[in-house]
Scaffold this motif. Structure first.
Motif, PDB file in Angstrom:
ATOM      1  N   LYS A   1     -32.579 -23.139  17.149  1.00  0.00           N
ATOM      2  CA  LYS A   1     -33.579 -22.200  17.696  1.00  0.00           C
ATOM      3  C   LYS A   1     -34.803 -23.047  18.055  1.00  0.00           C
ATOM      4  O   LYS A   1     -35.188 -22.710  19.235  1.00  0.00           O
ATOM      5  N   ASN A   2     -35.092 -24.303  17.567  1.00  0.00           N
ATOM      6  CA  ASN A   2     -36.124 -24.726  18.174  1.00  0.00           C
ATOM      7  C   ASN A   2     -35.837 -25.596  19.628  1.00  0.00           C
ATOM      8  O   ASN A   2     -36.915 -25.858  20.338  1.00  0.00           O
ATOM      9  N   ALA A   3     -34.721 -25.975  19.662  1.00  0.00           N
ATOM     10  CA  ALA A   3     -34.448 -26.636  20.834  1.00  0.00           C
ATOM     11  C   ALA A   3     -34.561 -25.637  22.223  1.00  0.00           C
ATOM     12  O   ALA A   3     -35.275 -25.939  23.236  1.00  0.00           O
ATOM     13  N   ARG A   4     -34.340 -24.196  21.861  1.00  0.00           N
ATOM     14  CA  ARG A   4     -34.679 -23.276  22.974  1.00  0.00           C
ATOM     15  C   ARG A   4     -36.280 -23.097  23.226  1.00  0.00           C
ATOM     16  O   ARG A   4     -36.753 -22.934  24.218  1.00  0.00           O
ATOM     17  N   ILE A   5     -36.764 -22.967  22.101  1.00  0.00           N
ATOM     18  CA  ILE A   5     -38.392 -22.829  22.147  1.00  0.00           C
ATOM     19  C   ILE A   5     -39.058 -23.976  22.856  1.00  0.00           C
ATOM     20  O   ILE A   5     -39.835 -23.741  23.578  1.00  0.00           O
ATOM     21  N   THR A   6     -38.404 -25.152  22.499  1.00  0.00           N
ATOM     22  CA  THR A   6     -38.989 -26.350  22.910  1.00  0.00           C
ATOM     23  C   THR A   6     -38.608 -26.475  24.517  1.00  0.00           C
ATOM     24  O   THR A   6     -39.764 -26.816  25.352  1.00  0.00           O
ATOM     25  N   ALA A   7     -37.611 -26.360  24.861  1.00  0.00           N
ATOM     26  CA  ALA A   7     -37.385 -26.110  26.363  1.00  0.00           C
ATOM     27  C   ALA A   7     -38.157 -25.081  27.170  1.00  0.00           C
ATOM     28  O   ALA A   7     -38.669 -25.384  28.399  1.00  0.00           O
ATOM     29  N   LEU A   8     -38.176 -23.886  26.641  1.00  0.00           N
ATOM     30  CA  LEU A   8     -39.177 -22.818  27.288  1.00  0.00           C
ATOM     31  C   LEU A   8     -40.538 -23.300  27.547  1.00  0.00           C
ATOM     32  O   LEU A   8     -41.263 -22.889  28.065  1.00  0.00           O
ATOM     33  N   ALA A   9     -41.193 -24.202  26.415  1.00  0.00           N
ATOM     34  CA  ALA A   9     -42.303 -24.732  26.590  1.00  0.00           C
ATOM     35  C   ALA A   9     -42.528 -25.811  27.861  1.00  0.00           C
ATOM     36  O   ALA A   9     -43.580 -26.229  27.735  1.00  0.00           O
ATOM     37  N   GLY A  10     -41.359 -26.193  28.359  1.00  0.00           N
ATOM     38  CA  GLY A  10     -41.673 -27.195  29.343  1.00  0.00           C
ATOM     39  C   GLY A  10     -40.922 -28.384  29.180  1.00  0.00           C
ATOM     40  O   GLY A  10     -40.990 -29.433  29.945  1.00  0.00           O
ATOM     41  N   PHE A  11     -40.424 -28.787  27.977  1.00  0.00           N
ATOM     42  CA  PHE A  11     -40.126 -30.035  27.488  1.00  0.00           C
ATOM     43  C   PHE A  11     -38.653 -30.049  27.934  1.00  0.00           C
ATOM     44  O   PHE A  11     -37.731 -29.276  26.977  1.00  0.00           O
ATOM     45  N   THR A  12     -38.032 -30.730  28.776  1.00  0.00           N
ATOM     46  CA  THR A  12     -36.870 -30.817  29.340  1.00  0.00           C
ATOM     47  C   THR A  12     -36.016 -32.042  28.566  1.00  0.00           C
ATOM     48  O   THR A  12     -34.527 -32.135  28.729  1.00  0.00           O
ATOM     49  N   THR A  13     -36.724 -32.932  27.974  1.00  0.00           N
ATOM     50  CA  THR A  13     -35.862 -34.220  27.133  1.00  0.00           C
ATOM     51  C   THR A  13     -36.883 -34.107  25.913  1.00  0.00           C
ATOM     52  O   THR A  13     -38.141 -34.364  25.924  1.00  0.00           O
ATOM     53  N   ILE A  14     -36.391 -34.544  24.779  1.00  0.00           N
ATOM     54  CA  ILE A  14     -37.183 -34.903  23.623  1.00  0.00           C
ATOM     55  C   ILE A  14     -36.503 -36.042  22.849  1.00  0.00           C
ATOM     56  O   ILE A  14     -35.205 -36.221  22.961  1.00  0.00           O
ATOM     57  N   ARG A  15     -37.109 -36.760  22.339  1.00  0.00           N
ATOM     58  CA  ARG A  15     -36.732 -37.976  21.415  1.00  0.00           C
ATOM     59  C   ARG A  15     -37.001 -37.092  19.850  1.00  0.00           C
ATOM     60  O   ARG A  15     -38.165 -36.803  19.511  1.00  0.00           O
ATOM     61  N   ASP A  16     -35.590 -37.097  19.006  1.00  0.00           N
ATOM     62  CA  ASP A  16     -35.894 -36.444  17.664  1.00  0.00           C
ATOM     63  C   ASP A  16     -35.860 -37.931  16.774  1.00  0.00           C
ATOM     64  O   ASP A  16     -34.880 -38.411  16.719  1.00  0.00           O
ATOM     65  N   LEU A  17     -36.874 -37.731  15.743  1.00  0.00           N
ATOM     66  CA  LEU A  17     -37.148 -38.882  14.914  1.00  0.00           C
ATOM     67  C   LEU A  17     -37.077 -38.636  13.718  1.00  0.00           C
ATOM     68  O   LEU A  17     -37.629 -38.988  12.764  1.00  0.00           O
ATOM     69  N   GLY A  18     -35.662 -38.105  13.307  1.00  0.00           N
ATOM     70  CA  GLY A  18     -35.415 -37.855  11.890  1.00  0.00           C
ATOM     71  C   GLY A  18     -35.341 -36.464  11.583  1.00  0.00           C
ATOM     72  O   GLY A  18     -35.956 -35.334  11.639  1.00  0.00           O
ATOM     73  N   SER A  19     -33.800 -36.170  11.316  1.00  0.00           N
ATOM     74  CA  SER A  19     -33.382 -34.764  10.995  1.00  0.00           C
ATOM     75  C   SER A  19     -33.247 -34.741   9.406  1.00  0.00           C
ATOM     76  O   SER A  19     -32.933 -35.736   8.721  1.00  0.00           O
ATOM     77  N   ARG A  20     -33.135 -33.396   9.037  1.00  0.00           N
ATOM     78  CA  ARG A  20     -33.074 -33.261   7.412  1.00  0.00           C
ATOM     79  C   ARG A  20     -31.652 -33.471   7.008  1.00  0.00           C
ATOM     80  O   ARG A  20     -31.609 -33.942   5.838  1.00  0.00           O
TER      81      ARG A  20
END
Length: 431
Positions: free
Chosen positions: A119-138
């Motif tokens: 869910k958050n991947a799509r939300i983040t992309a739609l906000a204009g962020f086409t690359t992210i660094r994820d620093l710790g998953s649950r």
């Protein structure tokens, strides 16, 4: 109800089917193009996208454009927009949403965290962020799986670079605390360590599990359920062992660090980025500059947690830490600029709602960056941090077709990036 129909409802809810396939050739008709943060808007141009990459940026009368038009290439009309490279956020946590309810660690299954991450991947992309660094998953393998799913177009979202799990000291920030011993023992990530040998082993284990980089909690943190300050957690031999082992595996290290001496120690050990950096002083900055360490300020995280004060969102120990750091966060960018520390864009999305990442730009400018510097921090500078400066961060021939469009000129008013009208990731339109 058939299984297909049941799954279809879930798929539609997280937007998996909302990624448009890329045509072999696509023509983007732009009102103006900012090819990179050092360049000014071009005026009307046509961007040719082929096989997920930018083939070139041309005048509408160019022979290359005419040839593609004659061949029936797909057309995207952004003639009233400013088109620019997709944005990069170097500090996110896609598998979680904001919550002060620390007990959810004991009730959230990994399958749910995976759906939240999609869910958050799509939300983040739609906000204009086409690359992210994820620093710790649950949970294990969530962001590694998301990395593959977004790359293959199964889930709409940004390019994912992941640290997977965070390496921390036993009982420190990043480890599970606040429960009884039996519950803490069950919930622990398996990525805590004591001593250089154990810490080296955890780096190797993270590499084995598919991490693209290593994330450590070099100091105490604000949102963890322990109140023993925000200075160094790891010993110097432990941090050196982590960095040297990571380097031997071709991995960089990102260090969560608040206290000045913890920042200094982490920089001297050789980490690539300092996340947060709340109490940076001159000595800490000297160590960062000597090592070429970037600051990732995460100002949106500070804003997000401040908004929860006095509302019963956080436990008393966390509330106290938030109140202590809040005043220092407001002066972070002026201090970093005074000491000449390089700044790269990152927000700690997940501490505040995903999709609001671009709010960081206004905070950077308020702190003293120019609009152009702020844009660079989320494009060319961030791409350099990731080691992808020849692939992303610019609209340039041979680069990935990571493209966004907005009204207005972000070099004059960076807040226009808070309202993105069009997003393409790897040549595919995100809807």
């Amino acid at each position: 109800m058939t299984l297909f129909r049941k799954l279809g409802g879930v798929v539609a809810a997280i937007g998996v089917i909302a990624t448009s396939p890329a045509a072999a050739d696509t023509l983007i008709y732009a009102g103006s193009v900012i090819t990179d943060a050092d360049s000014n808007p071009t005026g009307p141009r046509v961007i040719i996208v082929a096989d997920g990459k930018v083939e070139g940026v041309y005048a509408s009368t160019a022979a290359e454009v005419s040839a593609r038009e004659a061949d029936g290439a797909a057309r995207i009309d952004l003639s009233d927009k400013t088109v620019l490279p997709g944005l990069i956020d170097l500090h996110t946590h896609l598998s979680g949403d904001p919550s002060g309810e620390f007990w959810r660690e004991a009730t959230t299954p990994p399958e749910y965290s995976t759906l939240i991450a999609a869910k958050n991947a799509r939300i983040t992309a739609l906000a204009g962020f086409t690359t992210i660094r994820d620093l710790g998953s649950r949970t294990d393998q969530v962001t590694q799986s998301l990395r593959q799913a977004t790359a293959e177009g199964i889930v709409p979202g940004p390019r994912v670079v992941t640290a997977a799990r965070t390496i921390s000291i036993v009982g420190g920030h990043g480890d599970v605390s606040g429960f009884t011993k039996d519950v803490n023992d069950v919930l622990t990530s398996g990525f805590t360590c004591t001593g250089p040998v154990q810490c080296s082993e955890k780096v190797r284990q993270a590499s084995q599990y598919g991490a693209d980089l290593i994330k450590i909690t070099a100091t105490g943190g604000v949102l963890s359920q322990q109140g023993r300050g925000l200075e160094a957690h790891f010993t110097n031999p432990e941090m050196v062992a982590i960095v040297e082992t990571a380097e031997s595996l071709g991995l960089n290290v990102a260090a969560h660090a608040h206290g000045a001496r913890g920042v200094e120690d982490a920089a001297r050990a050789g980490v690539q980025t300092i996340e947060h950096g709340t109490y940076i002083d001159e000595d800490a900055a000297k160590a960062m500059n000597a090592n070429g360490t970037y600051l990732v300020p995460t100002l949106m995280a500070f804003e997000g947690v401040k908004n929860g004060l006095g509302k019963g969102v956080y436990t008393p120990v966390v509330e106290e830490k938030i109140r202590v750091v809040a005043a220092y966060a407001d002066t972070l960018i002026p201090r970093a600029l005074e000491y000449g520390v390089p700044i790269a864009f990152g927000t700690d999305a997940g501490v505040y709602p995903h999709g609001e990442n671009a709010g960081e730009f206004a905070l950077l400018v308020k702190g003293g960056l120019s609009n152009r510097q702020a844009l660079a921090s989320a494009t060319t500078v961030a791409a350099d941090v990731l080691g992808l400066s020849d692939e992303i961060g610019q609209i340039k021939a041979g680069f990935s077709a990571d493209i966004i469009a907005v009204d207005g000129n972000p070099l004059e008013d960076v807040t226009v990036l808070e309202d993105v009208d069009f997003v393409m990731v790897r040549g595919k339109v995100i809807q």
